[in-house]
Design a protein around this motif. Sequence first.
Motif, PDB file in Angstrom:
ATOM      1  N   HIS A  76       0.797  -1.222   0.000  1.00 59.23           N
ATOM      2  CA  HIS A  76       0.000   0.000   0.000  1.00 59.23           C
ATOM      3  C   HIS A  76       0.834   1.277   0.000  1.00 59.23           C
ATOM      4  O   HIS A  76       0.520   2.249   0.694  1.00 59.23           O
ATOM      5  N   PHE A  77       1.899   1.259  -0.807  1.00 56.58           N
ATOM      6  CA  PHE A  77       2.637   2.502  -1.032  1.00 56.58           C
ATOM      7  C   PHE A  77       1.782   3.430  -1.896  1.00 56.58           C
ATOM      8  O   PHE A  77       1.001   2.985  -2.727  1.00 56.58           O
ATOM      9  N   ASP A  78       1.941   4.726  -1.669  1.00 57.79           N
ATOM     10  CA  ASP A  78       1.193   5.742  -2.425  1.00 57.79           C
ATOM     11  C   ASP A  78       2.001   6.351  -3.552  1.00 57.79           C
ATOM     12  O   ASP A  78       1.453   6.746  -4.588  1.00 57.79           O
ATOM     13  N   LEU A  79       3.312   6.474  -3.364  1.00 59.80           N
ATOM     14  CA  LEU A  79       4.194   7.102  -4.349  1.00 59.80           C
ATOM     15  C   LEU A  79       5.472   6.284  -4.451  1.00 59.80           C
ATOM     16  O   LEU A  79       6.106   5.992  -3.427  1.00 59.80           O
ATOM     17  N   VAL A  80       5.842   5.915  -5.677  1.00 58.49           N
ATOM     18  CA  VAL A  80       7.122   5.244  -5.924  1.00 58.49           C
ATOM     19  C   VAL A  80       7.784   5.933  -7.107  1.00 58.49           C
ATOM     20  O   VAL A  80       7.133   6.236  -8.112  1.00 58.49           O
ATOM     21  N   THR A  81       9.085   6.188  -6.994  1.00 58.07           N
ATOM     22  CA  THR A  81       9.875   6.696  -8.109  1.00 58.07           C
ATOM     23  C   THR A  81      10.825   5.594  -8.551  1.00 58.07           C
ATOM     24  O   THR A  81      11.516   4.984  -7.728  1.00 58.07           O
ATOM     25  N   LEU A  82      10.862   5.333  -9.845  1.00 52.72           N
ATOM     26  CA  LEU A  82      11.652   4.235 -10.412  1.00 52.72           C
ATOM     27  C   LEU A  82      12.566   4.799 -11.492  1.00 52.72           C
ATOM     28  O   LEU A  82      12.113   5.511 -12.394  1.00 52.72           O
ATOM     29  N   TYR A  83      13.853   4.463 -11.392  1.00 49.18           N
ATOM     30  CA  TYR A  83      14.862   5.026 -12.296  1.00 49.18           C
ATOM     31  C   TYR A  83      15.530   3.914 -13.093  1.00 49.18           C
ATOM     32  O   TYR A  83      15.863   2.858 -12.545  1.00 49.18           O
ATOM     33  N   TYR A  84      15.729   4.176 -14.384  1.00 47.99           N
ATOM     34  CA  TYR A  84      16.518   3.302 -15.254  1.00 47.99           C
ATOM     35  C   TYR A  84      17.665   4.107 -15.849  1.00 47.99           C
ATOM     36  O   TYR A  84      17.473   5.242 -16.293  1.00 47.99           O
ATOM     37  N   GLY A  85      18.854   3.511 -15.900  1.00 51.52           N
ATOM     38  CA  GLY A  85      20.044   4.213 -16.368  1.00 51.52           C
ATOM     39  C   GLY A  85      20.216   4.253 -17.873  1.00 51.52           C
ATOM     40  O   GLY A  85      21.221   4.777 -18.366  1.00 51.52           O
ATOM     41  N   GLU A  86      19.283   3.719 -18.598  1.00 53.75           N
ATOM     42  CA  GLU A  86      19.313   3.755 -20.066  1.00 53.75           C
ATOM     43  C   GLU A  86      18.145   4.593 -20.588  1.00 53.75           C
ATOM     44  O   GLU A  86      17.139   4.743 -19.886  1.00 53.75           O
ATOM     45  N   PRO A  87      18.319   5.168 -21.776  1.00 54.81           N
ATOM     46  CA  PRO A  87      19.370   4.954 -22.790  1.00 54.81           C
ATOM     47  C   PRO A  87      20.612   5.833 -22.636  1.00 54.81           C
ATOM     48  O   PRO A  87      21.372   5.992 -23.591  1.00 54.81           O
ATOM     49  N   ASP A  88      20.835   6.390 -21.477  1.00 52.59           N
ATOM     50  CA  ASP A  88      21.958   7.303 -21.271  1.00 52.59           C
ATOM     51  C   ASP A  88      23.296   6.616 -21.538  1.00 52.59           C
ATOM     52  O   ASP A  88      24.153   7.166 -22.244  1.00 52.59           O
ATOM     53  N   ASN A  89      23.485   5.423 -20.971  1.00 53.23           N
ATOM     54  CA  ASN A  89      24.786   4.759 -21.113  1.00 53.23           C
ATOM     55  C   ASN A  89      25.102   4.457 -22.570  1.00 53.23           C
ATOM     56  O   ASN A  89      26.231   4.668 -23.033  1.00 53.23           O
ATOM     57  N   VAL A  90      24.123   3.941 -23.300  1.00 58.74           N
ATOM     58  CA  VAL A  90      24.337   3.654 -24.715  1.00 58.74           C
ATOM     59  C   VAL A  90      24.590   4.945 -25.492  1.00 58.74           C
ATOM     60  O   VAL A  90      25.452   4.999 -26.382  1.00 58.74           O
ATOM     61  N   GLY A  91      23.859   5.996 -25.160  1.00 55.92           N
ATOM     62  CA  GLY A  91      24.061   7.274 -25.837  1.00 55.92           C
ATOM     63  C   GLY A  91      25.468   7.810 -25.656  1.00 55.92           C
ATOM     64  O   GLY A  91      26.064   8.362 -26.592  1.00 55.92           O
ATOM     65  N   HIS A  92      26.013   7.664 -24.438  1.00 54.03           N
ATOM     66  CA  HIS A  92      27.395   8.088 -24.190  1.00 54.03           C
ATOM     67  C   HIS A  92      28.393   7.226 -24.961  1.00 54.03           C
ATOM     68  O   HIS A  92      29.298   7.734 -25.625  1.00 54.03           O
TER      69      HIS A  92
END
Length: 437
Positions: free
Chosen positions: A184-200
């Motif tokens: 019963h979480f109300d807010l979750v933030t989820l991060y993915y490190g792509e496509p930044d790595n491929v772009g670099h």
Amino acid sequence: MKLELYLLITAALCAAGRPASPERTGANKLLLISFDGFRWDYDQDVDTPNLDQLVRDGVKAKYITPPMITMTSPSHFTTITGRWVEDHGVVHNMMFNATTNLKVPHKQTLSRSEWWDNGVLPLWITAQNQGLKTASFYYPGGGANYSGQAVNRALVEESGYPDDNETEWQQNIDTVMSWFSEEHFDLVTLYYGEPDNVGHAKGPDHEDRKKIIRQIDRTIGYLRHAISRHQLSDSLNVILTSDHGMTTIKKRPQVDEIILNKYLNLLQLASFEILDYGGFGILTPKPGKELEVYDLLSKAPNLTVYRKDQLPESFRLAKSERLPPILIMADLGFNLNSRFIVYVNKGDHGFHNGYMDMKTIFRAFGPDFRRNFVSEPFDSIHIYPLMCRLLQIHPEPNNGSETVTQDLLLLHGGSQRPAVSLALSAASLLLYISTLL
């Protein structure tokens, strides 16, 4: 009787200017997902059926403009606080101290509260203080404490850990869905490190970048099915966004790359620097050398040098106490080398946020969002008040405006009607009544 009516309307006007009741009446849950370095047009040269379906099932902005500086940590913290970089204080991916010459790499800063906790509360803490349950899955800033408060649950990315494992991406979604449906979480933030790595590593035009966009699209499809499996379709809003875009770095022999030591002796004139880091650099001249450093750098090609006290107001950087006296911004596609060329990235960011290559994406869907709606571009600073409205919580002071994104929502979407709208309605009614008195 007329006087009594006038007093009643005046009272209503005063009440409209006060914050609405903090009671939440059936607010939906919110998932914020960030795909690092997802340029605004990355889905236009790749087959992305799931992202395309999102446009039909929800809303899309043509693009959004990140803050200056177009880097991961500053931009993500603007999104989660609704504050300009000069206000929230996270002015670089690296944690640094210009006096001690401390420099801490990006991923090692993610749990260093002294870098993130500068008196501005991020959305997680604001929501928790109003009775909500929040979590951060790898999102920058989620692993820090703010005025002694920690996010209810925070996972922090480890240094050197691969960012592109599709199986793990799906597992992360399963974990987050269970947080919503079982805990019963109300807010979750989820991060993915792509496509930044491929772009670099490969550049924004490389086939591998297109490959990772297809992987992101499959992940969105997996997310939609997971939401359905966990019976969250009617109670979960989802926002997909990013922190900055990406551009191709110009390399020899086609161009002369920038080597700043050609134009000034850094050893003699500078006491601190962060250069060799894409399109944005900072420098502290030695005492009495600021004007000389500025004049010499002004003669260097393919860059613009700024004295901090003369920065354009639109940058929203000048008030920062952390930034040193000299800021350097390369022209699009030129990276900053200090003494010799050590830079290997084929794509990068950190450039002026006015360039289209620095613009990024915005998609959203869920019970409070309209369907099949495309909005005009807006600044990422406005995502914060939108999220507060969706969660039906009172925002902290911020630089955004919920009126910028109000057309994204259904008539019943979000929280209470904005106080300013109520005030205007009461004011109009008062003006009408006054004509009758």
